[in-house]
Design an enzyme around this catalytic site. Sequence first.
Site, mmCIF file in Angstrom:
data_model
loop_
_atom_site.group_PDB
_atom_site.id
_atom_site.type_symbol
_atom_site.label_atom_id
_atom_site.label_comp_id
_atom_site.label_asym_id
_atom_site.label_seq_id
_atom_site.Cartn_x
_atom_site.Cartn_y
_atom_site.Cartn_z
ATOM 1 N N ASN A 84 2.333 50.435 31.105
ATOM 2 C CA ASN A 84 3.670 50.306 30.528
ATOM 3 C C ASN A 84 4.707 50.112 31.615
ATOM 4 O O ASN A 84 4.583 50.620 32.720
ATOM 5 C CB ASN A 84 3.997 51.516 29.630
ATOM 6 C CG ASN A 84 4.668 52.641 30.382
ATOM 7 O OD1 ASN A 84 5.882 52.631 30.598
ATOM 8 N ND2 ASN A 84 3.890 53.631 30.812
ATOM 9 N N ASN B 243 9.017 52.681 36.693
ATOM 10 C CA ASN B 243 9.678 51.545 36.047
ATOM 11 C C ASN B 243 11.198 51.529 36.158
ATOM 12 O O ASN B 243 11.849 50.684 35.566
ATOM 13 C CB ASN B 243 9.254 51.480 34.576
ATOM 14 C CG ASN B 243 7.748 51.355 34.441
ATOM 15 O OD1 ASN B 243 7.150 50.507 35.094
ATOM 16 N ND2 ASN B 243 7.135 52.219 33.665
ATOM 17 N N THR B 244 11.763 52.496 36.868
ATOM 18 C CA THR B 244 13.187 52.453 37.189
ATOM 19 C C THR B 244 13.261 52.289 38.701
ATOM 20 O O THR B 244 12.863 53.190 39.440
ATOM 21 C CB THR B 244 13.898 53.755 36.738
ATOM 22 O OG1 THR B 244 13.813 53.845 35.315
ATOM 23 C CG2 THR B 244 15.365 53.771 37.159
ATOM 24 N N ASN C 46 2.438 61.586 36.653
ATOM 25 C CA ASN C 46 2.888 60.443 35.864
ATOM 26 C C ASN C 46 1.857 59.297 35.994
ATOM 27 O O ASN C 46 0.775 59.506 36.525
ATOM 28 C CB ASN C 46 4.275 60.010 36.372
ATOM 29 C CG ASN C 46 5.151 59.470 35.260
ATOM 30 O OD1 ASN C 46 4.722 58.613 34.494
ATOM 31 N ND2 ASN C 46 6.371 59.950 35.165
ATOM 32 N N LYS D 149 8.211 66.687 37.528
ATOM 33 C CA LYS D 149 7.074 65.791 37.278
ATOM 34 C C LYS D 149 6.939 64.772 38.398
ATOM 35 O O LYS D 149 7.876 64.015 38.669
ATOM 36 C CB LYS D 149 7.252 65.085 35.933
ATOM 37 C CG LYS D 149 6.055 64.218 35.551
ATOM 38 C CD LYS D 149 6.092 63.840 34.094
ATOM 39 C CE LYS D 149 4.940 62.942 33.707
ATOM 40 N NZ LYS D 149 4.996 62.578 32.283
HETATM 41 C C1 LIG Z 1 3.918 54.143 26.907
HETATM 42 C C2 LIG Z 1 4.136 55.286 27.843
HETATM 43 C C3 LIG Z 1 5.433 55.747 28.050
HETATM 44 C C4 LIG Z 1 5.657 56.817 28.915
HETATM 45 N N1 LIG Z 1 6.927 57.266 29.082
HETATM 46 C C5 LIG Z 1 7.157 58.337 29.876
HETATM 47 C C6 LIG Z 1 8.455 58.858 30.025
HETATM 48 O O1 LIG Z 1 9.413 58.391 29.400
HETATM 49 N N2 LIG Z 1 8.633 59.912 30.855
HETATM 50 C C7 LIG Z 1 7.595 60.487 31.535
HETATM 51 O O2 LIG Z 1 7.804 61.466 32.258
HETATM 52 N N3 LIG Z 1 6.332 60.020 31.404
HETATM 53 C C8 LIG Z 1 6.096 58.970 30.592
HETATM 54 N N4 LIG Z 1 4.826 58.502 30.451
HETATM 55 C C9 LIG Z 1 3.733 59.108 31.245
HETATM 56 C C10 LIG Z 1 2.948 60.171 30.468
HETATM 57 O O3 LIG Z 1 3.770 61.250 30.107
HETATM 58 C C11 LIG Z 1 1.763 60.683 31.309
HETATM 59 O O4 LIG Z 1 2.253 61.357 32.455
HETATM 60 C C12 LIG Z 1 0.821 59.573 31.744
HETATM 61 O O5 LIG Z 1 0.682 58.587 30.746
HETATM 62 C C13 LIG Z 1 -0.573 60.090 32.106
HETATM 63 O O6 LIG Z 1 -1.194 60.722 31.009
HETATM 64 P P1 LIG Z 1 -2.251 59.950 30.047
HETATM 65 O O7 LIG Z 1 -3.259 59.303 30.932
HETATM 66 O O8 LIG Z 1 -2.814 61.036 29.167
HETATM 67 O O9 LIG Z 1 -1.469 58.960 29.270
HETATM 68 C C14 LIG Z 1 4.563 57.427 29.600
HETATM 69 C C15 LIG Z 1 3.270 56.957 29.372
HETATM 70 C C16 LIG Z 1 3.035 55.900 28.512
HETATM 71 C C17 LIG Z 1 1.627 55.417 28.288
#
Ligand SMILES: Cc1cc2nc3c(=O)[nH]c(=O)nc-3n(C[C@H](O)[C@H](O)[C@H](O)COP(=O)(O)O)c2cc1C
Length: 350
Positions: free
Chosen positions: A108, A172-173, A234, A205
Amino acid sequence: MALYPLLRPFAFALDAERAHRATIGALRLLPAGRPAEPDPVLSVQVAGLEFPNPVGLAAGFDKDAEVFRQMLGFGFGFVEVGTLTPLPQEGNPRPRLFRLAEDRAAINRMGFNNEGQSAALVRLRAPRHRGLVGVNIGANKDSADRIADYSAGVAAMTGVADYLTVNISSPNTPGLRDLQDAGALDALLMAVTEMRGAGPPIFLKVAPDLEPAQIDSIARIAIDRKIDALIVANTTIGRPSLKSRQRGEAGGLSGAPLKRLALERLRDFRRATGGALPLIAAGGIENGVDAFDRIRAGASLVQIYTALVYRGPGLAREICGELKRLLALGGFARLADAIGAEGGVSASAK
Ligand SMILES: Cc1cc2nc3c(=O)[nH]c(=O)nc-3n(C[C@H](O)[C@H](O)[C@H](O)COP(=O)(O)O)c2cc1C
């Protein structure tokens, strides 16, 4: 959820972001569920809060705090909403979310699309829910003073958040991850802890893409500034070998291919903090074995996101059930006894 295998093909026929919006829309129609009761084996204390079980919903799924009550009803021990920025913002141009089904992953580059803190506040305020809700805060892309944005987030959300997460690890920022550098991080954490006063615990985080020296400096500054827990981690900007067609898309990679890196970073932070800070694991957690590995590596809690896309919202309960079996097999009476057990440091020594 037995329904999910039936619904999944329809969701997967849509573009990933539209499928996500459709999911949120459907969840909004459900009544708020009853939050999980504290489990005698799985409940765990972190930063003065009692988590009924250790399986949380990671940030990014419910960015605008629309469905946290419903997600709590699916058995999550806690839900983290956000990232929320002070002002609403569109995020990056679409497409910006990609399913990598063959890899059980996602990429993403959303760029903190959200309706802003005021809109979320209204939803977080009433009616009062039981169940733990964390609020993840960030800075607007065009902000002239990013630290001021985080302070504003703390001020806005203090009354409604059980904990706050300072997110400096989204790839992404542009430039956001620079806040992980020592000087900037110290100034940021000083500002947010001052603003918080006697308010809720603050979690930080971090990214999985860090060098050993950065890990040490983040750990030291977080301890010095009395941060209450670290979320590791993250998404990654790295690209381990991937099969899916979309593997070349820019953005943060999540899901199964992040598993190894996220576990390594968790171990690094456990070593660097010496158990002085609670750790929350995220990144590629798909089942009870993954969750158990992170707990034994030092995590007190875990968070999931991408695996939900593939497995559905029943996953939280499933992981809790598997964790209980694994704890019993390992001879642990309670989850708290297993935290950091692989390093030979018992939880009670912390
Ligand atoms: C579509 C998407 C959007 C995300 N948006 C955020 C966000 O806004 N803030 C944040 O701290 N992490 C965001 N994350 C990261 C998740 O919170 C997590 O740290 C990361 O996806 C790893 O966990 P996973 O493998 O279980 O997805 C996002 C992840 C995905 C897939």
